[in-house]
Design a protein around this motif. Structure first.
Motif, PDB file in Angstrom:
ATOM      1  N   PHE A 262     -49.347  -2.247   3.985  1.00 52.27           N
ATOM      2  CA  PHE A 262     -50.133  -3.057   3.046  1.00 52.27           C
ATOM      3  C   PHE A 262     -51.617  -2.978   3.409  1.00 52.27           C
ATOM      4  O   PHE A 262     -52.474  -2.705   2.574  1.00 52.27           O
ATOM      5  CB  PHE A 262     -49.622  -4.508   3.136  1.00 52.27           C
ATOM      6  CG  PHE A 262     -50.210  -5.438   2.116  1.00 52.27           C
ATOM      7  CD1 PHE A 262     -49.922  -5.301   0.767  1.00 52.27           C
ATOM      8  CD2 PHE A 262     -51.056  -6.484   2.515  1.00 52.27           C
ATOM      9  CE1 PHE A 262     -50.457  -6.169  -0.168  1.00 52.27           C
ATOM     10  CE2 PHE A 262     -51.592  -7.360   1.576  1.00 52.27           C
ATOM     11  CZ  PHE A 262     -51.289  -7.197   0.238  1.00 52.27           C
ATOM     12  N   THR A 263     -51.904  -3.175   4.708  1.00 46.72           N
ATOM     13  CA  THR A 263     -53.285  -3.106   5.183  1.00 46.72           C
ATOM     14  C   THR A 263     -53.860  -1.701   4.982  1.00 46.72           C
ATOM     15  O   THR A 263     -55.025  -1.544   4.608  1.00 46.72           O
ATOM     16  CB  THR A 263     -53.340  -3.505   6.669  1.00 46.72           C
ATOM     17  OG1 THR A 263     -52.953  -4.880   6.766  1.00 46.72           O
ATOM     18  CG2 THR A 263     -54.734  -3.353   7.252  1.00 46.72           C
ATOM     19  N   ALA A 264     -53.020  -0.689   5.211  1.00 49.68           N
ATOM     20  CA  ALA A 264     -53.507   0.694   5.103  1.00 49.68           C
ATOM     21  C   ALA A 264     -53.950   1.024   3.673  1.00 49.68           C
ATOM     22  O   ALA A 264     -54.985   1.661   3.463  1.00 49.68           O
ATOM     23  CB  ALA A 264     -52.417   1.666   5.549  1.00 49.68           C
ATOM     24  N   VAL A 265     -53.157   0.576   2.689  1.00 46.05           N
ATOM     25  CA  VAL A 265     -53.517   0.869   1.295  1.00 46.05           C
ATOM     26  C   VAL A 265     -54.881   0.261   0.974  1.00 46.05           C
ATOM     27  O   VAL A 265     -55.785   0.935   0.455  1.00 46.05           O
ATOM     28  CB  VAL A 265     -52.450   0.305   0.322  1.00 46.05           C
ATOM     29  CG1 VAL A 265     -52.909   0.446  -1.127  1.00 46.05           C
ATOM     30  CG2 VAL A 265     -51.119   1.008   0.520  1.00 46.05           C
ATOM     31  N   LEU A 266     -55.051  -1.013   1.327  1.00 47.86           N
ATOM     32  CA  LEU A 266     -56.313  -1.698   1.038  1.00 47.86           C
ATOM     33  C   LEU A 266     -57.461  -1.051   1.803  1.00 47.86           C
ATOM     34  O   LEU A 266     -58.557  -0.854   1.269  1.00 47.86           O
ATOM     35  CB  LEU A 266     -56.193  -3.177   1.392  1.00 47.86           C
ATOM     36  CG  LEU A 266     -55.131  -3.950   0.595  1.00 47.86           C
ATOM     37  CD1 LEU A 266     -54.875  -5.312   1.239  1.00 47.86           C
ATOM     38  CD2 LEU A 266     -55.555  -4.119  -0.856  1.00 47.86           C
ATOM     39  N   GLY A 267     -57.190  -0.693   3.058  1.00 49.26           N
ATOM     40  CA  GLY A 267     -58.223  -0.087   3.897  1.00 49.26           C
ATOM     41  C   GLY A 267     -58.697   1.237   3.333  1.00 49.26           C
ATOM     42  O   GLY A 267     -59.897   1.535   3.336  1.00 49.26           O
ATOM     43  N   LEU A 268     -57.770   2.035   2.828  1.00 48.54           N
ATOM     44  CA  LEU A 268     -58.175   3.345   2.311  1.00 48.54           C
ATOM     45  C   LEU A 268     -58.956   3.218   0.999  1.00 48.54           C
ATOM     46  O   LEU A 268     -59.885   3.988   0.749  1.00 48.54           O
ATOM     47  CB  LEU A 268     -56.947   4.248   2.145  1.00 48.54           C
ATOM     48  CG  LEU A 268     -56.339   4.675   3.493  1.00 48.54           C
ATOM     49  CD1 LEU A 268     -54.999   5.377   3.296  1.00 48.54           C
ATOM     50  CD2 LEU A 268     -57.293   5.569   4.286  1.00 48.54           C
ATOM     51  N   VAL A 269     -58.589   2.218   0.190  1.00 45.95           N
ATOM     52  CA  VAL A 269     -59.382   1.970  -1.026  1.00 45.95           C
ATOM     53  C   VAL A 269     -60.816   1.605  -0.636  1.00 45.95           C
ATOM     54  O   VAL A 269     -61.789   2.116  -1.203  1.00 45.95           O
ATOM     55  CB  VAL A 269     -58.761   0.851  -1.886  1.00 45.95           C
ATOM     56  CG1 VAL A 269     -59.683   0.467  -3.037  1.00 45.95           C
ATOM     57  CG2 VAL A 269     -57.398   1.276  -2.416  1.00 45.95           C
ATOM     58  N   LEU A 270     -60.944   0.750   0.393  1.00 39.91           N
ATOM     59  CA  LEU A 270     -62.286   0.346   0.838  1.00 39.91           C
ATOM     60  C   LEU A 270     -63.034   1.501   1.488  1.00 39.91           C
ATOM     61  O   LEU A 270     -64.256   1.600   1.371  1.00 39.91           O
ATOM     62  CB  LEU A 270     -62.191  -0.836   1.809  1.00 39.91           C
ATOM     63  CG  LEU A 270     -61.815  -2.165   1.164  1.00 39.91           C
ATOM     64  CD1 LEU A 270     -61.626  -3.241   2.235  1.00 39.91           C
ATOM     65  CD2 LEU A 270     -62.872  -2.618   0.158  1.00 39.91           C
ATOM     66  N   LEU A 271     -62.306   2.376   2.157  1.00 40.81           N
ATOM     67  CA  LEU A 271     -62.963   3.529   2.794  1.00 40.81           C
ATOM     68  C   LEU A 271     -63.735   4.324   1.738  1.00 40.81           C
ATOM     69  O   LEU A 271     -64.910   4.654   1.913  1.00 40.81           O
ATOM     70  CB  LEU A 271     -61.913   4.420   3.472  1.00 40.81           C
ATOM     71  CG  LEU A 271     -62.443   5.725   4.058  1.00 40.81           C
ATOM     72  CD1 LEU A 271     -63.365   5.452   5.238  1.00 40.81           C
ATOM     73  CD2 LEU A 271     -61.298   6.637   4.497  1.00 40.81           C
ATOM     74  N   VAL A 272     -63.071   4.606   0.641  1.00 37.57           N
ATOM     75  CA  VAL A 272     -63.725   5.361  -0.439  1.00 37.57           C
ATOM     76  C   VAL A 272     -64.791   4.491  -1.112  1.00 37.57           C
ATOM     77  O   VAL A 272     -65.940   4.894  -1.289  1.00 37.57           O
ATOM     78  CB  VAL A 272     -62.683   5.829  -1.475  1.00 37.57           C
ATOM     79  CG1 VAL A 272     -63.354   6.557  -2.634  1.00 37.57           C
ATOM     80  CG2 VAL A 272     -61.645   6.722  -0.805  1.00 37.57           C
ATOM     81  N   GLY A 273     -64.407   3.260  -1.460  1.00 32.62           N
ATOM     82  CA  GLY A 273     -65.292   2.395  -2.231  1.00 32.62           C
ATOM     83  C   GLY A 273     -66.581   2.058  -1.493  1.00 32.62           C
ATOM     84  O   GLY A 273     -67.674   2.172  -2.044  1.00 32.62           O
ATOM     85  N   VAL A 274     -66.459   1.662  -0.239  1.00 26.41           N
ATOM     86  CA  VAL A 274     -67.656   1.250   0.513  1.00 26.41           C
ATOM     87  C   VAL A 274     -68.562   2.452   0.768  1.00 26.41           C
ATOM     88  O   VAL A 274     -69.791   2.330   0.762  1.00 26.41           O
ATOM     89  CB  VAL A 274     -67.257   0.539   1.830  1.00 26.41           C
ATOM     90  CG1 VAL A 274     -68.458   0.320   2.725  1.00 26.41           C
ATOM     91  CG2 VAL A 274     -66.597  -0.802   1.502  1.00 26.41           C
TER      92      VAL A 274
END
Ligand SMILES: Nc1nc2c(c(=O)[nH]1)N[C@H]1C(S)=C(S)[C@@H](COP(=O)(O)O)O[C@H]1N2
Ligand SMILES: [Mo]
Length: 412
Positions: free
Chosen positions: A26-38
């Motif tokens: 769960f954390t990984a999915v959110l983290g990877l979205v933020l990796l690209v987004g940020v």
């Protein structure tokens, strides 16, 4: 005490955190979205910084002590003319869209905030310190960004250095965090099911929603924010869908001048007596001296038209409007600059931010850069800058000074 199931647990004990949703995948999915987004946020943020001509300090950029962080990469181009509309629209819309993802990500790792002992080793201590900068810096950037967009510059002078320094703190911590965690996140994602780990509750409560459902909920919240924000960058009838976007103090009305107004003439303290045909003179200074031009004299110079948007740092923008007036490079030539230099613009406005701006030589040289007298075939309205305003292709709105009083050509 631990054995008593009714004993109150402290947040420092793993059993305190009971949501069955938490887990490495769960954390990984959110983290990877933020990796690209940020990363995109940081890139478009730097572009926005470059677009404000920070090299022409201290007129546009008053950030104190910025040192090497104040580098800027290039003179901001004037092509394509919608460039800033795009980069800043993406910056603001994406920032707002990522808010639910950021909050969900923080929620998903919150048990780790309370881990005891606070530090197991020097490396662990440093890692936790970097997390403080990451979370603090991230929240700070999102909060200052949203406040700036929503509340019409609550901190006029200071937003700029705050968001600027915040960005570097946040991004430095973000790079360190991404370098440490991305491999783990990718590994966790490739697993078919959640593995036990410190994020998984040892005594999970009954699930009320599946992990997939929770992700859909976060995505849905983001989509809703996106849908109620993006209209501000599209303009026209779609602007009305931008329920969350700032609507400014004034209803722009309809007709040729019927597009978004940032600050009204009244709000800026523009005195009608100073803008009348008898009183107003444009003062142009350059190598060969100073000339004063009445509005009638300006209107007698060769007039040119250009279709250009207003694109504000707040993220909103207008579709192209037809501006008509005198080319900035013609005004430069009038005071002895056949090769256009930089330009310092001052407004009639006496108080408040944005009453002065510095334009770079490449912006002055562009044949579409105008001192506009008309818009969409009509006289500029008082709120859009009558008697004359600057309009430059691809420049942030803040450089398109309204109610211009004085132009000073020369290298800045
Ligand atoms: N004198 C003056 N010019 C100004 C401003 C201002 O506050 N004072 N605001 C700037 C900003 S931030 C923007 S986005 C544009 C908005 O132009 P508009 O109100 O015609 O849409 O004007 C710019 N020119
Ligand atoms: Mo703006």
């Amino acid at each position: 005490m631990r054995d008593d199931p009714r004993a109150p647990l402290l947040p420092t004990s793993p059993g305190f955190w009971r949501s069955p949703l938490r887990g490495p995948r769960f954390t990984a999915v959110l983290g990877l979205v933020l990796l690209v987004g940020v990363t995109v946020l940081f890139g478009t943020g730097l572009l926005s910084y470059a677009a404000c001509n920070p090299g022409l300090s201290p007129v546009n950029d008053k950030t104190p002590d910025k040192g090497v962080l104040g580098f800027y990469l290039f003179a901001w181009p004037t092509d394509p003319h919608w460039l800033y509309r795009l980069t800043q629209g993406v910056h603001v819309t994406l920032g707002i869209t990522l808010i639910p993802v950021l909050l969900a990500k923080l929620w998903s790792v919150v048990p780790r905030l309370f881990t005891l002992p606070p530090a197991r080793s020097l490396a662990h201590a440093l890692e936790r310190l970097s997390l403080l900068l990451l979370v603090g810096g991230g929240l700070f950037q999102f909060v200052t960004g949203v406040l700036n967009v929503q509340l019409d510059y609550v901190f006029p002078g200071s937003f700029y250095p705050l968001h600027f320094y915040g960005a570097w703190v946040f991004f430095a911590a973000f790079v360190a965090h991404a370098a440490l965690k991305t491999p783990t996140a990718l590994r966790n994602l490739r697993r078919l099911r959640e593995e036990p780990g410190d994020l998984v509750s040892p005594r999970p409560a009954e699930p009320t929603v599946s992990r997939r459902g929770a992700l859909w909920f976060v995505g849905g919240a983001s989509l809703l924010l996106f849908a109620t924000t993006v209209g501000q960058s599209l303009g026209g009838a779609l602007r009305r869908t931008a329920l969350l976007a700032p609507h400014g103090g004034a209803d722009p009305g309809s007709g040729p001048n019927g597009f978004q107004i940032n600050k009204t003439a009244t709000h800026a303290g523009i005195d009608r007596a100073e803008t009348g045909a008898d009183a107003w003179r444009l003062v142009v200074t350059g190598r060969t001296g100073t000339v004063r031009l009445s509005r009638a004299q300006l209107a007698g110079l060769p007039q040119y038209s250009a279709a250009l948007p207003i694109a504000c740092v707040e993220g909103w923008s207008t579709p192209d409007q037809w501006w008509r007036g005198v080319r900035l490079r013609d005004l430069a030539a009038l005071v002895g600059h056949d090769d256009p230099p930089d330009l310092f613009v001052e407004s009639l406005q006496r108080h408040g931010a944005f009453r002065k701006a510095a334009l770079r030589a490449n912006q002055v040289a562009d044949p579409r850069s105008l001192l506009a007298l008309y818009v969409n075939g009509e006289e500029l309205s008082p709120d859009h800058g009558h008697p004359a305003r600057i309009i430059v292709p691809a420049a942030p709105g803040v450089l398109n000074t309204k109610w211009v009083a004085r132009l000073t050509f020369g290298d800045l």
